[in-house]
Every structure is written in C-alpha cells, then in structure tokens.
Design a protein around this motif. Structure first.
Motif, PDB file in Angstrom:
ATOM      1  N   SER A 242      40.768  28.842  -6.661  1.00 16.93           N
ATOM      2  CA  SER A 242      41.388  30.107  -6.243  1.00 16.93           C
ATOM      3  C   SER A 242      42.296  30.678  -7.317  1.00 16.93           C
ATOM      4  O   SER A 242      42.440  31.888  -7.434  1.00 16.93           O
ATOM      5  CB  SER A 242      42.203  29.906  -4.968  1.00 16.93           C
ATOM      6  OG  SER A 242      41.366  29.502  -3.919  1.00 16.93           O
TER       7      SER A 242
ATOM      8  N   HIS B 215      39.895  32.070 -10.007  1.00 15.36           N
ATOM      9  CA  HIS B 215      38.827  32.894  -9.425  1.00 15.36           C
ATOM     10  C   HIS B 215      37.457  32.442  -9.932  1.00 15.36           C
ATOM     11  O   HIS B 215      36.668  33.238 -10.427  1.00 15.36           O
ATOM     12  CB  HIS B 215      39.050  34.378  -9.712  1.00 15.36           C
ATOM     13  CG  HIS B 215      40.269  34.926  -9.051  1.00 15.36           C
ATOM     14  ND1 HIS B 215      40.266  36.118  -8.393  1.00 15.36           N
ATOM     15  CD2 HIS B 215      41.525  34.451  -8.929  1.00 15.36           C
ATOM     16  CE1 HIS B 215      41.468  36.352  -7.903  1.00 15.36           C
ATOM     17  NE2 HIS B 215      42.236  35.345  -8.223  1.00 15.36           N
TER      18      HIS B 215
ATOM     19  N   LEU C  49      38.565  36.488  -3.875  1.00 10.65           N
ATOM     20  CA  LEU C  49      38.478  36.125  -5.288  1.00 10.65           C
ATOM     21  C   LEU C  49      37.459  36.936  -6.053  1.00 10.65           C
ATOM     22  O   LEU C  49      37.412  36.907  -7.275  1.00 10.65           O
ATOM     23  CB  LEU C  49      38.136  34.637  -5.427  1.00 10.65           C
ATOM     24  CG  LEU C  49      39.088  33.667  -4.720  1.00 10.65           C
ATOM     25  CD1 LEU C  49      38.644  32.238  -4.957  1.00 10.65           C
ATOM     26  CD2 LEU C  49      40.514  33.878  -5.175  1.00 10.65           C
TER      27      LEU C  49
END
Length: 87
Positions: free
Chosen positions: A24, A27, A86
């Motif tokens: 996360s 991304h 994302l």
C-alpha cells in the motif's frame, strides 16, 4: 507499513513458492515466482514478440513465472489494491 500477504500457490509443497503481496505504501503488487529461463527471456526480449514493445528487458527488470492456477489470487490482489485506492 509492510506489504500485505494476499496468497500463495495453492499447490505449495514446502518452502518457497509463488506468492503475492500488496504494498500500500508504494502502490505496488509484489510477486514472487520462478525465474524465467534463458529461452523464454530471449523470446520475450525479441522485438517481434509483442508489437510496440521493442525495448527488451532492461537490466533493472526481470521476468518471473507463476502458475495459471494463481489467477484468482492475482485478481484478489488487484481488487484489494483498487479498493484501497492504490490505482
């Protein structure tokens, strides 16, 4: 935050196996798999392999292989990344 484990090859018989994570922070999807052999690398690197992809494989990139049975795990990783905003 460490990448989040999504899943691994359901036919794993021990140690390392193809595995997928979602990072996360960066991304990214992170995929562990088998190294592609020289024949596959040469085939994919050839300019005739994919129209419009004539750059070969840069030194900072590599090819990996994962079994097709992991498609549901890749879908879940993509869905998770999308839900997290994302992409």
């Amino acid at each position: 935050m460490a990448p989040r484990f999504v899943g691994m090859d359901p036919n794993t018989q021990g140690g390392g196996s193809p595995t997928v994570w979602v990072d996360s922070e960066k991304h990214e999807l992170v995929i562990q798999g088998w190294k592609a052999d020289e024949a596959l690398t040469a085939e994919i690197s050839s300019t005739a392999w994919v129209e419009g992809h004539d750059t070969g494989i840069p030194d900072h990139e590599t090819l990996i292989r994962i079994p097709a049975r992991m498609v549901p795990i890749l879908r879940k990783a993509c869905d998770d990344a999308e839900r997290a905003g994302l992409c």
